[in-house]
Enzyme design. Structure first.
Site: not given
Ligand SMILES: NC(=O)c1ccc[n+]([C@@H]2O[C@H](COP(=O)([O-])OP(=O)(O)OC[C@H]3O[C@@H](n4cnc5c(N)ncnc54)[C@H](O)[C@@H]3O)[C@@H](O)[C@H]2O)c1
Length: 252
Positions: A143, A156
């Protein structure tokens, strides 16, 4: 372009949001997909198959070695050894926004356990399979917050700083096995998880758009081209790197 034809890609956290979009993009580029999530990623499998792609769904918690091992075994039985791993699973949208002094030790540990230790465990489960495939590409979803910090999210941000440095150590260790490891530092993205938590959009949307050169909301599909590039031989000499995909918010 089908430049991932013949490759097998595992995507963790593939049930929704960024993970789902990345699984679809890799499938469109010709990879056979192992979509893994803590709850079965049924919709992702259906979406890939509807486009004529090949996908296997696995229920695996990235902090549980047994479920990870079972997913790798199922993937190998169905498609053969894994060439590509997208370490996407993480806690983000479900984290309660809190000033650092109110974050409990338990909350801190839980975020580190899933976002850092889970990525470490998923990688340990998949690398032997990649070695059987004579190499591969690991893409860790980091991120942009790790560059600049973010309020109300100290645990985070710390976890994504660790994802970045762990990516570099992994790249150094696995290069001799023909495995490349890169990290994408992602900007604030209107994923399903974020859209389900309007308080996040309220806190971060305007603020991040203002910081970008390209002044619009980021959507999961904005990561598609970068992931396909890092997964493919087009990036054969690229490893140990962090790539900002954030509309130009961070310039280093
Ligand atoms: N959305 C943003 O703004 C953003 C920005 C930077 C990085 N990210 C990163 O991108 C990735 C996905 O984010 P997102 O926004 O799609 O989030 P989200 O919460 O919509 O999706 C996360 C997914 O991970 C799964 N998950 C959670 N814990 C788990 C576990 N213990 N084992 C297996 N699966 C698990 C959830 O079921 C979900 O499907 C994450 O790593 C997040 O940190 C997101």
């Amino acid at each position: 372009m089908k430049n991932l034809e013949g490759k097998v890609a595992m995507v963790t956290g593939a049930k929704q949001g960024i993970g789902q979009a990345l699984a679809l993009s890799l499938a469109k580029a010709g990879a056979r997909i192992v979509a893994s999530d803590i709850t079965h990623p049924t919709e992702t499998i259906a979406a890939i198959q509807a486009e004529g792609g090949f996908a296997l769904g696995c229920e695996a918690d990235v902090t549980d070695n047994d479920s990870l091992q079972a997913s790798v075994a199922a993937a190998e039985a169905e498609f053969g050894p894994i060439n590509i791993l997208i370490n996407n699973a993480g806690l983000f949208s479900t984290i309660e926004l809190k000033p650092m002094l109110e974050i409990t030790e338990e909350e801190f540990d839980q975020v580190m356990r899933v976002n850092v230790r889970g990525l470490f465990q998923a990688t340990k489960a998949v690398v032997p399979s990649m070695r059987r495939a004579n190499g591969g590409s690991i893409i860790n979803i980091g991120s942009g917050t790790m560059h600049r910090g973010a309020p109300l999210f100290a645990h985070y941000v710390a976890s994504k700083g660790a994802v970045f440095s762990l990516s570099r150590s992994m790249a150094r260790e696995f290069a001799e096995s023909g495995i490349r490891v890169n990290c994408i530092t992602v900007g604030f993205t209107a994923s399903k998880g974020v859209l389900d938590h309007p308080e996040m959009m309220e806190k971060f949307s305007d603020y991040t758009i203002a910081a970008r050169m390209i002044k619009r909301e980021m959507v999961p599909e904005d990561l598609s081209g970068t992931v396909v590039y890092l997964a493919s031989d087009a990036s054969a000499f690229v490893t140990g790197q962090a790539l900002n995909v954030d509309g130009g918010a961070v310039t280093y």
